[in-house]
Design a protein around this motif. Structure first.
Motif, short mmCIF file in Angstrom:
data_model
loop_
_atom_site.label_atom_id
_atom_site.label_comp_id
_atom_site.label_asym_id
_atom_site.label_seq_id
_atom_site.Cartn_x
_atom_site.Cartn_y
_atom_site.Cartn_z
N PHE A 297 -5.09 -2.18 -10.27
CA PHE A 297 -4.02 -1.57 -9.41
C PHE A 297 -3.28 -0.79 -10.41
N GLU B 74 -3.42 3.23 -10.63
CA GLU B 74 -2.00 3.97 -10.37
C GLU B 74 -1.77 4.94 -11.37
N PHE C 54 -8.28 2.52 -3.86
CA PHE C 54 -6.82 2.42 -4.41
C PHE C 54 -6.09 1.73 -3.19
N ALA C 55 -5.91 1.96 -2.03
CA ALA C 55 -5.45 1.27 -0.89
C ALA C 55 -5.81 -0.35 -0.61
N GLY D 246 -3.97 -1.79 -3.39
CA GLY D 246 -2.45 -1.79 -3.03
C GLY D 246 -2.28 -2.79 -2.20
N CYS E 232 -2.08 -6.16 -4.08
CA CYS E 232 -1.18 -6.36 -5.06
C CYS E 232 0.12 -6.07 -4.65
N LEU E 233 0.52 -5.52 -3.70
CA LEU E 233 2.15 -5.18 -3.45
C LEU E 233 2.50 -6.14 -2.27
N PHE F 192 3.84 -1.59 -0.06
CA PHE F 192 2.70 -1.19 0.46
C PHE F 192 3.09 0.11 1.43
N PHE G 18 4.17 3.25 0.21
CA PHE G 18 3.06 3.96 -0.52
C PHE G 18 2.36 4.68 0.51
N PHE H 162 -1.25 6.40 -0.60
CA PHE H 162 -2.19 5.62 0.24
C PHE H 162 -2.54 6.44 1.45
#
Length: 130
Positions: free
Chosen positions: A78, A82, A103-104, A107, A110-111, A116, A119, A125
């Motif tokens: 991630f 990023e 990527f989403a 995210g 991990c977020l 999230f 984002f 995202f």
């Protein structure tokens, strides 16, 4: 210090889609070549399209390298993705088509939920089109 990427992007002011990043890149490069090289528009446009295709191929290869190098290491993947996303944005290079979903997904893994959603609401995202 990790500065949330979601704070850097502003939500789109309109729901009407504009030109893609690839189209913007091609148009800007075409104009630049016409001004600097004094070549016919069709020749500049053909070069700009070829250049954009090469950039797309190279960005796809970079994404593949990131994902292979960080396999099974979601936080590292991630962070690298990023940074890669930021670089693409700064250079006005279109992101590889497969990057959006990957990527989403990273995210989401991990977020925290609020981060999230931040984002997501800021357009970093994008949900897949149905």
């Amino acid at each position: 210090v990790h500065f949330p990427l979601a704070l850097l992007r502003k939500p789109s002011p309109s729901a009407i889609p504009g030109p893609s990043e690839g189209q913007v890149l091609e148009e800007r490069l075409t104009q630049h070549l016409q001004e600097m090289c004094q070549r016919p528009a069709a020749q500049c446009r053909a070069f700009a399209q070829s250049y954009a295709q090469v950039l797309q191929q190279q960005s796809t290869e970079c994404l593949d390298l990131i994902l292979r190098a960080t396999k099974h290491k979601a936080p590292t993947a991630f962070t690298l993705m990023e940074n890669f996303y930021r670089a693409l944005q700064e250079l006005h290079v279109p992101a590889p088509p497969s990057m959006t979903a990957q990527f989403a997904k990273l995210g989401f893994q991990c977020l925290s939920r609020p981060m999230f959603l931040q984002f997501l609401s800021s357009g970093v995202f994008t949900p897949p089109a149905s």
